[in-house]
Write a protein that holds these residues in place. Structure first.
Motif, short mmCIF file in Angstrom:
data_model
loop_
_atom_site.label_atom_id
_atom_site.label_comp_id
_atom_site.label_asym_id
_atom_site.label_seq_id
_atom_site.Cartn_x
_atom_site.Cartn_y
_atom_site.Cartn_z
N LYS A 98 0.85 -1.20 0.00
CA LYS A 98 0.00 0.00 0.00
C LYS A 98 0.88 1.24 0.00
CE LYS A 98 -4.32 0.41 2.37
NZ LYS A 98 -5.00 0.46 3.66
N GLU A 336 2.41 7.63 4.99
CA GLU A 336 1.90 7.24 6.30
C GLU A 336 0.70 6.37 6.03
OE1 GLU A 336 1.38 10.65 8.86
OE2 GLU A 336 -0.28 9.59 9.76
N VAL A 337 0.72 5.15 6.50
CA VAL A 337 -0.32 4.22 6.07
C VAL A 337 -0.74 3.34 7.24
CG1 VAL A 337 1.35 2.53 5.22
CG2 VAL A 337 -0.90 2.59 4.22
N TYR A 351 0.58 0.33 11.53
CA TYR A 351 0.59 1.77 11.27
C TYR A 351 2.04 2.15 11.01
CZ TYR A 351 0.42 6.78 12.19
OH TYR A 351 0.55 8.14 12.10
N LEU B 25 -4.49 10.92 3.49
CA LEU B 25 -3.24 10.19 3.28
C LEU B 25 -3.58 8.75 2.93
CD1 LEU B 25 -1.04 11.48 6.24
CD2 LEU B 25 -1.08 12.27 3.90
N TYR B 26 -3.30 8.35 1.71
CA TYR B 26 -3.73 7.06 1.21
C TYR B 26 -5.24 6.97 1.39
CZ TYR B 26 1.16 5.98 0.57
OH TYR B 26 2.45 6.00 0.16
N ASP B 27 -5.73 5.98 2.15
CA ASP B 27 -7.18 5.83 2.26
C ASP B 27 -7.73 6.46 3.53
OD1 ASP B 27 -5.70 4.06 3.63
OD2 ASP B 27 -6.90 2.30 3.19
N TYR B 28 -6.88 7.16 4.28
CA TYR B 28 -7.31 7.66 5.59
C TYR B 28 -7.42 9.18 5.61
CZ TYR B 28 -7.53 4.11 9.25
OH TYR B 28 -7.92 3.11 10.08
N VAL B 30 -6.89 12.39 7.64
CA VAL B 30 -6.04 12.64 8.80
C VAL B 30 -6.23 14.08 9.25
CG1 VAL B 30 -3.71 12.56 9.70
CG2 VAL B 30 -4.38 10.99 7.90
N VAL B 73 -1.21 9.62 18.27
CA VAL B 73 -2.02 9.35 17.09
C VAL B 73 -3.18 8.45 17.49
CG1 VAL B 73 -2.01 8.47 14.75
CG2 VAL B 73 0.06 9.46 15.68
N HIS B 77 -12.88 4.57 14.54
CA HIS B 77 -13.65 3.73 13.62
C HIS B 77 -15.13 3.81 13.97
CE1 HIS B 77 -13.84 -0.49 11.51
NE2 HIS B 77 -14.50 0.44 10.87
N ARG B 84 -13.39 5.43 8.89
CA ARG B 84 -12.16 5.36 9.68
C ARG B 84 -11.42 6.68 9.52
NH1 ARG B 84 -9.74 0.12 10.65
NH2 ARG B 84 -11.08 -1.56 9.98
N ARG B 86 -8.04 9.26 11.26
CA ARG B 86 -6.85 9.31 12.13
C ARG B 86 -6.73 10.75 12.63
NH1 ARG B 86 -2.35 8.08 8.46
NH2 ARG B 86 -3.20 6.00 8.54
N LYS B 88 -4.28 13.40 15.02
CA LYS B 88 -2.94 13.54 15.60
C LYS B 88 -2.89 14.81 16.41
CE LYS B 88 -0.58 12.08 11.50
NZ LYS B 88 0.49 12.51 10.63
#
Lengths: 404, 164
Positions: A98, A336-337, A351, B25-28, B30, B73, B77, B84, B86, B88
């Protein structure tokens, strides 16, 4: 050791004087199946208070990972839940994939599904047969454990290792599985249902077993969610949460399977959820073999995937890549994944923060055991010592995962 | 509507000055939140009817590369809707204090103890903030970057070619 405790009430000054005794359960006790210590405050045979101490086999995995190249972190993940290490390996590979944005061929994904479901069966065999042993039923354990051995033989044929597998690579598998692997898998799929059926007959409707496990260490769905339960333990409490369905990874969306759920969240429900999951895993493996697509066993990732040995000897580029990968000198993009897979015990999360170097900047493992074990002291309050042992083994607390 | 936009809109309406950044960030999605309002933001996210982040997936510490700040962090969910996010928050390493979230999520208890154990973040109001995995006598916080894994004084393992 014993101490006196005076109990006060509002109306009377002293109503009774109780004498509690302190009992050290663990750290190395055969009934705890791992290195955990619980200091129990006992009222006769009833547990009044339990104080768990953990960290006996803490090996600083998160710190170690900060100095290791990505491919060399896989053996660390093996040693977390060592009953189903292939799931940990695959989860880690998928996290890195990913991060670098790799596309994995369907064929490799299906192979991964077979490996992960085999590992789940092995994990559940250990947990359920040990629940049997703790209720005094040794027979089931003796019969079913040979199937775990058969699964380990399949792993051995694929990667050479049995328990700490380090199976596969970032990007797929190192090679096609050989014929013996498929033969062993066929034999397993043909014979295991009878073995599992035999085990079910021995325990599932057994009066003595049910008397021991029904209503033993129950937890409600609200409490379980509050304590961060995932996996079979949460499903036993009646919440149908499964990462394979909620956030499908590795082509799980291609397969049809049901998520068994319990109602009471007690030891019997946890046992039954695991029993049914084994049947579901078997069906997933059969579907994966039936639908197995053609294609490559690995993604096109020259930076991470070792080139074939002949090319290394005859081709300059292959030699360079081989050297860079073996020395762990491949830089990973900044990112960051968080990636999670359905481990044997629940949501196993990784994480990972990369600062663009050869090693992760920070890697945090979400270990399901660590998170749900904190409910244990509340679950055993007011129950008998022997039931506490049973509750612990039905929660499937694995010391390696607990302490990281 | 994307989850990032839904949550940003809600947070910006309720906490206009407290959200420092929001990104995907990617699938999240943040969000970076100011440390003092972290507890209120989590409480709002948990109790809001639409978002209802009822499950704390994990909580962990981080340190910024300049070694001047520590961070915590949170992964949240919402299971029925499968949201979902995240969150920080960062604070000065010399004053690592942040309110506990054990009152919202009982599961934060051991996660916060672990974060304290490895990074030295003091969670105010935590019922039992003790070391959990390391020995009680330990007087450092080992995951901080000032404690390298290998002895930096060793010269036999230096490999200048690769700039390690």
């Amino acid at each position: 050791m014993s101490k006196k405790e005076t109990v006060y009430s509002i109306n009377q000054e002293v109503i009774e004087e109780k004498e509690y005794s302190t009992l050290n359960l663990g750290p190395t006790h055969p009934a705890t199946h791992g290195i955990f210590q619980n200091v129990l405050k006992m009222d006769g045979e009833i547990i009044h208070e339990a104080t768990p101490t953990i960290g006996y086999i803490h090996r600083a995995f998160e710190k170690l990972a900060e100095r290791r190249p990505y491919a060399q972190i896989t053996p660390i993940t093996d040693r977390m839940n060592y009953c189903s290490s292939p799931i940990n390996n695959m989860g880690w590979y998928m996290t890195v994939e990913k991060l670098i944005g790799a596309e994995i061929p369907k064929r490799a994904q299906y192979h991964r599904v077979i490996i992960m479901e085999l590992a789940r069966i092995a994990d559940h065999i250990i947990c359920n047969s040990v629940i049997g042993v703790d209720t005094g039923a040794m027979t089931g354990f003796l019969y079913i454990f040979q199937w775990r051995e058969k699964i380990y033989e399949i792993f051995e044929e694929i990667c050479g290792a049995r328990l700490t597998t380090n199976i596969g690579r970032i990007g797929g598998f190192d090679k096609e599985w050989n014929k013996k692997t498929w033969d062993l898998l066929d034999i397993f799929l043909k014979d295991f249902p009878a073995g599992l059926k035999e085990f079910s007959n021995l325990l599932e409707r057994n009066k003595i077993f049910m008397d021991r496990t029904v209503n033993c260490g129950p937890i409600s769905a609200e409490k379980a969610l509050g304590y961060g339960f995932t996996g079979p333990n949460l499903r036993a409490a009646g919440v149908d949460y499964d990462v394979r369905v909620m956030n499908p990874y590795s082509s799980y969306e291609d397969f049809t399977f049901t998520i068994p759920v319990g109602t009471q969240g007690d030891t019997y429900d946890r046992f039954m959820v695991r029993q049914h999951e084994m049947w579901q895993s078997l069906s997933i493996i059969e579907q994966a073999i039936k639908k197995m697509p053609e294609g490559l066993m690995h993604a096109d990732l020259p930076d991470f995937y070792l080139p074939p040995k002949e090319e290394v000897y005859n081709n300059m580029e292959a030699l360079i890549y081989h050297f860079k990968i073996v020395m762990g000198e491949t830089d990973v993009p900044v990112g960051e994944v968080y990636h999670c897979v359905e481990g044997g015990n629940g949501e196993l999360g990784f994480y990972c923060i990369s600062d663009g170097g050869r090693t992760p900047y920070r890697l945090h493992f979400r270990r399901p055991c660590f998170i749900y074990y904190q409910a244990y002291s509340e679950m055993v309050k007011g129950i008998m010592l022997s039931d506490a042992i049973l509750t612990m083994s039905s929660m499937n607390v694995i010391a390696g995962e607990l302490d990281s | 509507m994307e989850l990032l936009e839904i949550v940003s809109a809600k947070l910006n309406e309720r906490f206009p000055d407290e959200i420092e950044s929001a990104a995907l960030l990617y699938d999240y999605p943040v969000f970076t939140v100011k440390k003092d309002s972290m507890h209120d933001v989590l409480k709002f996210l948990k109790e809001d009817e639409e978002l209802n982040f009822h499950f704390l997936t994990t909580l962990c510490g981080v340190q910024t590369p300049d070694e001047k700040q520590l961070g915590v962090v949170y992964h949240l969910h919402n299971m029925p809707k499968n949201y979902r996010i995240r969150l920080k928050t960062f604070f000065d390493i010399n004053k690592p204090e942040i309110p506990t979230v054990t009152d919202l999520y009982p599961t934060a208890n051991w996660m916060e103890r672990e974060t304290y154990d490895f990074f030295g973040v003091r969670f105010k109001g935590h019922p039992n903030l003790k070391r959990i995995l390391n020995v009680d006598e330990m007087d450092i916080f080992p995951m901080r970057k000032e404690y390298p894994l290998e002895d930096q004084a060793r010269t036999d393992k230096k490999d200048d070619m690769f700039g390690r």
